[in-house]
Write an enzyme that holds these catalytic residues in place. Sequence first.
Site, PDB file in Angstrom:
ATOM      1  N   CYS A 142       0.937  -1.268  -0.049  1.00 57.47           N
ATOM      2  CA  CYS A 142       0.064   0.090   0.006  1.00 57.47           C
ATOM      3  C   CYS A 142       0.847   1.127   0.065  1.00 57.47           C
ATOM      4  CB  CYS A 142      -0.941  -0.080   1.127  1.00 57.47           C
ATOM      5  SG  CYS A 142      -2.366   1.009   0.954  1.00 57.47           S
ATOM      6  N   HIS A 156      -3.081  -5.599   1.297  1.00 56.11           N
ATOM      7  CA  HIS A 156      -2.334  -6.075   2.363  1.00 56.11           C
ATOM      8  C   HIS A 156      -2.605  -7.289   2.978  1.00 56.11           C
ATOM      9  CE1 HIS A 156      -2.536  -1.468   3.813  1.00 56.11           C
ATOM     10  NE2 HIS A 156      -3.449  -1.279   2.941  1.00 56.11           N
ATOM     11  N   GLU A 186      -0.989  -8.440   5.208  1.00 62.93           N
ATOM     12  CA  GLU A 186      -0.951  -8.463   6.869  1.00 62.93           C
ATOM     13  C   GLU A 186      -2.263  -8.469   7.448  1.00 62.93           C
ATOM     14  OE1 GLU A 186      -0.471  -5.615   5.245  1.00 62.93           O
ATOM     15  OE2 GLU A 186      -1.248  -3.888   6.222  1.00 62.93           O
TER      16      GLU A 186
END
Lengths: 83, 236
Positions: free
Chosen positions: B85, B201, B203
């Site tokens: 990002c 993302h 994560e």
Amino acid sequence: MTDFVATIRVRPKAEVRDPQGEAVAGALRSLGMDVADVRTGKEIVVRFVAPDASAARTVAEKMGDELLANPVIEEFAVEVAAE
Amino acid sequence: MRIAVLRFPGTWSEVDFAHALSLVGAEADILWHADADLRGYDAAIVPGGFTYGDYLRAGAIAAISPAAAELRRADREGMPILGSCNGFQILCEIGLLPGALVRNRHLEFRCDWVHMRIENDHTPFTAGLRGEIVRMPIAHGEGCWVADDLTLARIEANGQVVFRYTDERGAATVESNPNGSTANIAGLANTVGNVVGLMPHPERCSEEMLGGTDGRKVLEALTASRHNAQAPVPVQ
């Protein structure tokens, strides 16, 4: 040393699409204005001291090169004036 | 495996990354950008967020931080570096990855789930994952990747496109592109393959309770890569 004002105008390169400009063009048309094209950009005004106009321009160009514009997508123009 | 996760003013995904990395058995340290020292680490992560409020351009001010010089040095040594990002935007602004990320074509901020096809497995983050269709979340307003035609042609020819937006069956359609990115590009690598950036993302999709686990594959690929640690393999 003299006080200078540099105006750095940054805009997307001609070949890079400008969706903000397209949205503004659409909005202007919705107001009944006959708009062919709109390009948006930003203006950055910097005050600083330099020995002379030539040195002031060199500094302002360096600001554009190193931070204010991304050469991949943008171009910039510099105007320098003594205060 | 020790992984450095960088934190700038306005970074917001560093704690999530450290947590996700702990799930795959890696030891993650969050390092402040101004004095980050990457020596002794096996990889570095530049997480998402809105560094410096996205002022000027997304990632532009972070790209002149002392951490940028440190990332350049680590890159010269072949360290695996992942930007997600805003981290992807920062790596492009630094010049570690080609092109630039600009305002989404439709001008909308998109917070959604996307599908991507993994096209290059010659990176420490995608080893063994070529051809997989993965599903990950996005949250960005400036994720439209652009470059001049020559750069785009070179990237495609080198196989530097790592992640491409597709539908769930792997077709790169207009509808599956969430931001108007050129050639549906969601993420790419440098020529050597050690530096990878992507808008989604990983994560945020590394455990079931978050609605998906595909992000974990990327982090597991990284931790597995150490078992055959070596100089990065050039892309085909």
